[in-house]
Design a protein around this motif. Structure first.
Motif, mmCIF file in Angstrom:
data_model
loop_
_atom_site.group_PDB
_atom_site.id
_atom_site.type_symbol
_atom_site.label_atom_id
_atom_site.label_comp_id
_atom_site.label_asym_id
_atom_site.label_seq_id
_atom_site.Cartn_x
_atom_site.Cartn_y
_atom_site.Cartn_z
ATOM 1 N N GLU A 54 -1.222 98.477 -63.461
ATOM 2 C CA GLU A 54 -2.220 97.620 -62.815
ATOM 3 C C GLU A 54 -3.083 96.901 -63.844
ATOM 4 O OE1 GLU A 54 -6.227 98.176 -60.012
ATOM 5 O OE2 GLU A 54 -4.692 99.744 -60.041
ATOM 6 N N VAL A 55 -3.488 97.614 -64.885
ATOM 7 C CA VAL A 55 -4.390 97.061 -65.892
ATOM 8 C C VAL A 55 -3.628 96.281 -66.958
ATOM 9 C CG1 VAL A 55 -6.077 97.652 -67.687
ATOM 10 C CG2 VAL A 55 -6.095 98.869 -65.499
ATOM 11 N N GLY A 56 -2.486 96.807 -67.404
ATOM 12 C CA GLY A 56 -1.758 96.199 -68.519
ATOM 13 C C GLY A 56 -0.821 95.084 -68.143
ATOM 14 N N GLY A 57 -0.409 95.048 -66.883
ATOM 15 C CA GLY A 57 0.468 93.975 -66.432
ATOM 16 C C GLY A 57 1.799 93.936 -67.167
ATOM 17 N N ALA A 58 2.376 92.729 -67.229
ATOM 18 C CA ALA A 58 3.704 92.561 -67.824
ATOM 19 C C ALA A 58 3.686 92.571 -69.344
ATOM 20 C CB ALA A 58 4.316 91.251 -67.324
ATOM 21 N N ALA A 59 2.505 92.507 -69.945
ATOM 22 C CA ALA A 59 2.442 92.395 -71.407
ATOM 23 C C ALA A 59 2.706 93.721 -72.106
ATOM 24 C CB ALA A 59 1.078 91.852 -71.827
ATOM 25 N N ALA A 60 2.396 94.830 -71.460
ATOM 26 C CA ALA A 60 2.516 96.138 -72.104
ATOM 27 C C ALA A 60 3.932 96.689 -71.973
ATOM 28 C CB ALA A 60 1.514 97.112 -71.509
ATOM 29 N N ILE A 61 4.255 97.638 -72.843
ATOM 30 C CA ILE A 61 5.490 98.409 -72.764
ATOM 31 C C ILE A 61 5.123 99.769 -72.180
ATOM 32 C CG2 ILE A 61 7.334 99.507 -74.101
ATOM 33 C CD1 ILE A 61 6.917 97.298 -76.204
ATOM 34 N N TYR A 62 5.935 100.261 -71.243
ATOM 35 C CA TYR A 62 5.616 101.505 -70.558
ATOM 36 C C TYR A 62 6.710 102.543 -70.804
ATOM 37 C CZ TYR A 62 2.354 98.393 -68.267
ATOM 38 O OH TYR A 62 1.368 97.470 -68.027
ATOM 39 N N CYS A 63 6.269 103.746 -71.165
ATOM 40 C CA CYS A 63 7.176 104.872 -71.390
ATOM 41 C C CYS A 63 6.614 106.095 -70.676
ATOM 42 C CB CYS A 63 7.302 105.189 -72.886
ATOM 43 S SG CYS A 63 7.840 103.822 -73.933
ATOM 44 N N ALA A 64 7.500 106.949 -70.186
ATOM 45 C CA ALA A 64 7.048 108.198 -69.579
ATOM 46 C C ALA A 64 6.282 109.016 -70.615
ATOM 47 C CB ALA A 64 8.233 108.985 -69.055
ATOM 48 N N PRO A 65 5.215 109.693 -70.205
ATOM 49 C CA PRO A 65 4.383 110.407 -71.191
ATOM 50 C C PRO A 65 5.075 111.602 -71.841
ATOM 51 C CG PRO A 65 3.626 110.859 -68.955
ATOM 52 C CD PRO A 65 4.647 109.775 -68.843
ATOM 53 N N THR A 66 6.249 111.984 -71.358
ATOM 54 C CA THR A 66 6.990 113.090 -71.972
ATOM 55 C C THR A 66 8.264 112.633 -72.682
ATOM 56 O OG1 THR A 66 8.090 113.479 -69.838
ATOM 57 C CG2 THR A 66 6.128 114.794 -70.320
ATOM 58 N N ASP A 67 8.527 111.322 -72.711
ATOM 59 C CA ASP A 67 9.777 110.795 -73.284
ATOM 60 C C ASP A 67 9.560 110.398 -74.740
ATOM 61 O OD1 ASP A 67 12.199 109.618 -73.852
ATOM 62 O OD2 ASP A 67 12.267 108.373 -72.049
ATOM 63 N N GLY A 68 9.588 111.392 -75.635
ATOM 64 C CA GLY A 68 9.361 111.130 -77.051
ATOM 65 C C GLY A 68 10.304 110.105 -77.653
ATOM 66 N N PRO A 69 11.627 110.180 -77.408
ATOM 67 C CA PRO A 69 12.540 109.186 -77.983
ATOM 68 C C PRO A 69 12.218 107.754 -77.561
ATOM 69 C CG PRO A 69 13.769 111.116 -77.278
ATOM 70 C CD PRO A 69 12.364 111.307 -76.791
ATOM 71 N N ALA A 70 11.824 107.562 -76.302
ATOM 72 C CA ALA A 70 11.472 106.209 -75.857
ATOM 73 C C ALA A 70 10.235 105.706 -76.579
ATOM 74 C CB ALA A 70 11.244 106.202 -74.344
ATOM 75 N N TRP A 71 9.253 106.578 -76.768
ATOM 76 C CA TRP A 71 8.049 106.186 -77.502
ATOM 77 C C TRP A 71 8.393 105.821 -78.947
ATOM 78 C CZ3 TRP A 71 2.975 105.310 -76.238
ATOM 79 C CH2 TRP A 71 2.623 105.590 -74.908
ATOM 80 N N ARG A 72 9.237 106.613 -79.568
ATOM 81 C CA ARG A 72 9.602 106.324 -80.954
ATOM 82 C C ARG A 72 10.298 104.967 -81.050
ATOM 83 N NH1 ARG A 72 12.324 109.778 -85.788
ATOM 84 N NH2 ARG A 72 13.505 108.077 -86.735
#
Length: 397
Positions: free
Chosen positions: A337-355
Motif C-alpha cells: 500500500e505504501v511502497g506501490g510498484a516502485a519497491a521490491i517485495y520478498c517474503a520476510p523468511t525467504d533469505g535467498p530472495a532477499w540476497r
C-alpha cells in the motif's frame, strides 16, 4: 459565528516533557498535530491532558511552553534519548524530579474543558489514555482517535503481555466510544475492523508524511550501501539481513549495511552485531542518531531494506521514497500500500530472495535506475492534515 472547539489530547507530549524521552515514531506524529493545532484556523484549538483530576484544558501559554521545550530537545541536530539510556543515574533522577515539579506547575492552573454549548470534538492521535475512557467519554462532542496499528493484538508474540492487554483495552474503548477513526493505512483499518466487527465508528485513511528532510547535496557512498532504518526489535527481522550479510561476506560479494535505530529486544540481531567478526568490515551500527545524520545516510544509500514481519504503516519506505531511494521490503499488504510498484517485495523468511534482490540492486545500474524512476513521491504532512481537516469539520457537534 464561533468556530467549533477542537480538544487535542497531548497527554503523551506532557509525559515526554517530564521524562525527557523520544522522539519515537508516535511522538513525531503527536508533535506534528500539536504544531498544526497552533496554525489551523477551522477550530478553536485547545490542548488537553489527562490527570488525576480528570481531563484538563491547558492555557495557550502552557501549550506553547511544552511545544517549545520539546522542539528544542527534538531538534534535527539533537540525537533522540530514551529514559536513562547512557546517562548518569544521579543526574537523570535529578532531572526527573525537576521536570515533574515543572509539569506540576504547568498544570496547577488548568481547569476541566467546558465547551459551553458550542460544537466541539475530542482528538487523540497518540493512543495515550484511550484505555481510560472516563477521562473523555463525558465530553459532549464527537470523539476521534488516530490508530497507528493493532499489532499487539494481531501479533502478540512481538510484544509483552502487558502491552497486549493495554492495547486490548484501548481498542475496546475505541469501539465503544469513538465516533470516527483516522488510520495511517487501509491495512490498519482492515485489521481494526476485523477485531471490532460491531463497532459503528467511521474511518478515514491518511498516510503519514516523512519526518526527515532530504539533504541538499547527499554525499555519495564510497561503496554500495544499504540502510535499515528502525529500532532493533524482533518484529523488525534485522537478524535475517545480518545472516545474509555474513553469507555474502564469506562469498566476497557483501555491500555495506548501515543500521540506524536504538537497541531493542532482538537479542539474536544484537548478538550478531556485537560478536560476529565476519560482519565487522561490512556492517556499521550508527545507533539512534539525530535527524540530520539519519537523512544524510538514507539519502546516500543504494537502497533501504525493511524486512519486518508485521507493520501498521511503513514509515521507512516513506522516508526513502521521499529522498528518491528505492526499497526492498517484506511482502506485507501495508508495505505494498505504501511502497506501490516502485519497491521490491520478498517474503520476510525467504533469505535467498532477499540476497538476490540486494545483490541485483547493488550491481545492476539499469535496474536500480528503473526503480528510482518508478518512485511516486509520498504524501506530505500537509496533505495528511488536509485530509484530516476534511474529516473532522463535519463531526463537530
Amino acid at each position: 459565528m464561533a468556530r467549533p472547539i477542537l480538544y487535542l489530547d497531548i497527554s503523551r507530549l506532557l509525559r515526554r516533557y517530564e521524562h525527557f524521552g523520544g522522539p519515537t515514531g508516535v511522538d513525531r506524529v503527536d508533535i506534528q498535530y500539536a504544531e498544526w493545532l497552533t496554525r489551523q484556523t477551522l477550530f478553536e484549538g485547545i490542548a488537553v491532558t489527562r490527570s488525576r483530576r480528570g481531563l484538563l484544558a491547558l492555557s495557550a501559554q502552557t501549550f506553547a511552553t511544552v511545544l517549545a521545550t520539546l522542539n528544542r530537545r527534538w531538534g534535527r541536530d539533537v540525537p533522540p534519548g530514551f529514559g536513562r539510556e547512557g546517562r548518569n543515574l544521579l543526574h537523570y533522577g535529578t532531572e526527573r524530579t525537576v521536570q515533574r515539579l515543572a509539569r506540576w506547575r504547568l498544570l496547577s492552573g488548568a481547569t476541566a474543558p467546558n465547551p459551553a454549548g458550542r460544537p466541539s470534538l475530542y482528538l487523540n492521535v497518540s493512543h495515550e489514555g484511550l484505555d481510560v475512557p472516563q477521562n473523555y467519554a463525558g465530553l459532549p462532542g464527537a470523539k476521534v482517535a488516530l490508530v497507528h496499528d493493532v499489532l499487539p493484538l494481531t501479533h502478540p508474540e512481538y510484544d509483552t503481555r502487558r502491552t497486549t492487554l493495554l492495547h486490548g483495552r484501548r481498542v475496546a474503548a475505541i469501539a465503544a466510544h469513538m465516533d470516527h477513526v483516522i488510520a495511517n493505512s487501509a491495512a490498519t483499518v482492515d485489521e481494526l475492523r476485523a477485531i471490532t466487527p460491531a463497532a459503528k465508528f467511521g474511518t478515514t485513511v491518511a498516510h503519514l508524511g516523512p519526518s526527515l528532510a532530504a539533504p541538499a547535496a547527499p554525499a555519495p557512498a564510497q561503496r554500495p550501501t544499504f540502510v535499515h532504518l528502525s529500532s532493533i526489535n524482533r518484529r523488525k527481522n534485522l537478524g535475517l539481513l545480518l545472516h545474509i550479510w555474513r553469507e555474502m561476506a564469506a562469498d566476497g560479494v557483501a555491500p555495506h549495511l548501515a543500521i540506524i535505530g536504538r537497541r531493542g529486544n532482538d537479542n539474536t540481531a544484537l548478538e550478531l552485531i556485537d560478536r560476529c567478526d565476519a560482519l565487522a568490515d561490512h556492517v556499521t551500527v550508527h545507533g539512534a542518531v539525530n535527524d540530520s545524520e539519519a537523512a544524510a545516510i538514507v539519502a546516500s544509500a543504494r537502497g533501504l531494506l525493511t524486512p519486518s514481519f508485521a507493520e501498521g504503516f511503513g514509515l521507512p519506505i516513506v522516508e526513502a521514497h521521499h529522498m528518491g531511494v528505492p526499497v526492498i521490503a517484506s511482502d506485507l499488504a501495508v508495505h505494498r500500500e505504501v511502497g506501490g510498484a516502485a519497491a521490491i517485495y520478498c517474503a520476510p523468511t525467504d533469505g535467498p530472495a532477499w540476497r538476490r534482490a540486494i545483490l541485483s540492486m547493488a550491481t545492476d545500474d539499469a535496474a536500480h535506475a528503473a526503480r528510482v524512476a518508478a518512485i511516486v513521491p509520498p504524501p506530505t504532512w500537509q496533505s495528511h492534515l488536509e485530509t484530516v481537516e476534511a474529516a473532522l469539520l463535519p463531526l463537530a457537534r
